[in-house]
Design a protein around this motif. Structure first.
Motif, short mmCIF file in Angstrom:
data_model
loop_
_atom_site.label_atom_id
_atom_site.label_comp_id
_atom_site.label_asym_id
_atom_site.label_seq_id
_atom_site.Cartn_x
_atom_site.Cartn_y
_atom_site.Cartn_z
N ILE A 9 0.88 -1.17 0.00
CA ILE A 9 0.00 0.00 0.00
C ILE A 9 0.91 1.22 0.00
O ILE A 9 1.84 1.31 0.81
CB ILE A 9 -0.92 0.04 1.24
CG1 ILE A 9 -1.69 -1.27 1.42
CG2 ILE A 9 -1.84 1.25 1.18
CD1 ILE A 9 -2.69 -1.57 0.34
N ARG A 10 0.66 2.14 -0.92
CA ARG A 10 1.51 3.32 -1.04
C ARG A 10 0.66 4.52 -1.42
O ARG A 10 -0.49 4.39 -1.84
CB ARG A 10 2.60 3.10 -2.08
CG ARG A 10 2.04 2.85 -3.48
CD ARG A 10 3.10 2.88 -4.56
NE ARG A 10 2.59 2.56 -5.87
CZ ARG A 10 1.93 3.40 -6.66
NH1 ARG A 10 1.68 4.64 -6.27
NH2 ARG A 10 1.51 3.03 -7.86
N ALA A 11 1.25 5.69 -1.26
CA ALA A 11 0.58 6.92 -1.68
C ALA A 11 0.49 6.95 -3.20
O ALA A 11 1.41 6.52 -3.90
CB ALA A 11 1.35 8.13 -1.17
N PHE A 46 -8.04 11.78 -11.35
CA PHE A 46 -7.77 12.89 -10.45
C PHE A 46 -8.45 14.14 -11.00
O PHE A 46 -8.48 14.37 -12.20
CB PHE A 46 -6.25 13.13 -10.33
CG PHE A 46 -5.51 11.93 -9.80
CD1 PHE A 46 -5.84 11.37 -8.58
CD2 PHE A 46 -4.49 11.36 -10.54
CE1 PHE A 46 -5.16 10.25 -8.09
CE2 PHE A 46 -3.80 10.25 -10.06
CZ PHE A 46 -4.14 9.71 -8.84
N ASP A 47 -9.00 14.94 -10.09
CA ASP A 47 -9.66 16.18 -10.49
C ASP A 47 -9.49 17.21 -9.38
O ASP A 47 -8.74 16.98 -8.43
CB ASP A 47 -11.13 15.93 -10.82
CG ASP A 47 -11.93 15.34 -9.67
OD1 ASP A 47 -11.56 15.55 -8.49
OD2 ASP A 47 -12.94 14.67 -9.93
N GLU A 48 -10.22 18.32 -9.49
CA GLU A 48 -10.07 19.40 -8.51
C GLU A 48 -10.53 18.98 -7.11
O GLU A 48 -10.11 19.56 -6.13
CB GLU A 48 -10.82 20.66 -8.96
CG GLU A 48 -12.32 20.51 -9.10
CD GLU A 48 -12.78 19.85 -10.40
OE1 GLU A 48 -13.96 19.47 -10.50
OE2 GLU A 48 -11.95 19.67 -11.33
N ARG A 49 -11.37 17.97 -7.01
CA ARG A 49 -11.84 17.50 -5.70
C ARG A 49 -10.99 16.37 -5.13
O ARG A 49 -10.95 16.18 -3.92
CB ARG A 49 -13.29 17.01 -5.81
CG ARG A 49 -14.28 18.15 -5.98
CD ARG A 49 -15.73 17.68 -5.93
NE ARG A 49 -16.01 16.88 -4.77
CZ ARG A 49 -16.55 15.65 -4.82
NH1 ARG A 49 -16.84 15.10 -5.97
NH2 ARG A 49 -16.79 14.99 -3.70
N HIS A 50 -10.34 15.59 -5.99
CA HIS A 50 -9.57 14.43 -5.53
C HIS A 50 -8.21 14.42 -6.20
O HIS A 50 -8.08 14.03 -7.36
CB HIS A 50 -10.33 13.14 -5.80
CG HIS A 50 -11.64 13.07 -5.07
ND1 HIS A 50 -12.84 13.17 -5.72
CD2 HIS A 50 -11.94 12.96 -3.76
CE1 HIS A 50 -13.82 13.10 -4.83
NE2 HIS A 50 -13.29 12.99 -3.64
N ALA A 51 -7.22 14.83 -5.45
CA ALA A 51 -5.85 14.90 -5.95
C ALA A 51 -5.14 13.57 -5.67
O ALA A 51 -5.62 12.75 -4.87
CB ALA A 51 -5.12 16.05 -5.26
N PRO A 52 -3.99 13.35 -6.30
CA PRO A 52 -3.25 12.12 -6.02
C PRO A 52 -3.01 11.89 -4.53
O PRO A 52 -3.16 10.77 -4.03
CB PRO A 52 -1.94 12.31 -6.78
CG PRO A 52 -2.31 13.19 -7.92
CD PRO A 52 -3.36 14.13 -7.36
N GLU A 53 -2.70 12.97 -3.80
CA GLU A 53 -2.38 12.81 -2.37
C GLU A 53 -3.59 12.41 -1.52
O GLU A 53 -3.44 12.08 -0.35
CB GLU A 53 -1.73 14.08 -1.81
CG GLU A 53 -2.56 15.32 -1.97
CD GLU A 53 -2.25 16.10 -3.24
OE1 GLU A 53 -2.65 17.27 -3.31
OE2 GLU A 53 -1.64 15.56 -4.19
#
Length: 165
Positions: A9-11, A46-53
């Motif tokens: 499990i990783r970022a 990924f979008d403005e509400r859900h970033a990779p981080e």
């Protein structure tokens, strides 16, 4: 069930977008999705509400097989102490190998690392497998919105679950 040694499990990183979008498409089901089935052309993961981080990625043998999305439920300062699981998906081929459980545990640990005091989620009432997993990981039902969604011709409850950290 013990986690398989090949599970990691990783970022998430920006380069994971295509693989995570594929996981989303392959796992779509009215059992857990309230949005219509994705159709081409597919938008970005990924979008403005859900970033990779905001995502943790599950890999088996260096292949992306699932993810969990963990974000703040609102932008309000008074709600800063809460994190919310807003997506969890595992490819069929990886089910039964502890991937979902590992993702939930990783989300709980990440929420703690971020200083959160609570973690919450919403799950469809008819998704008994997911509800059992969350309950086994310490989440309790904190509310139910009866017949909140009409999916495949049936009304489905929206179950709110949470736990302290």
């Amino acid at each position: 069930m013990p986690e398989p040694s090949a599970l990691r499990i990783r970022a998430a990183v920006p380069a994971d977008g295509e693989a995570l979008s594929l996981v989303d498409r392959l796992t779509w089901s009215p059992l857990h999705a309230v949005m219509p089935e994705p159709q081409p052309p597919y938008g970005p993961f990924f979008d403005e509400r859900h970033a990779p981080e905001d995502n943790l990625v599950a890999e088996l043998d260096d292949r992306v097989v699932g993810y969990v999305t963990l974000t703040r439920p609102t932008k309000l300062a008074c709600n800063r102490h809460v994190r919310q699981i807003q997506g969890l998906a595992v490819l069929d081929e990886a089910r039964g190998r502890g991937v979902g459980r590992a993702l939930v545990r990783a989300a709980v640990e990440e929420a703690r690392r971020q200083g959160a005091r609570r973690i919450t989620l919403r799950v469809l009432g008819h998704n008994t497998a997911a509800r059992a997993l969350y309950a086994a990981e310490g989440f309790a039902v904190e509310g139910v919105l009866p017949e909140e969604f009409l999916l495949d011709g049936a009304y489905v409850d929206d179950v709110l679950m949470g736990r302290s950290l």
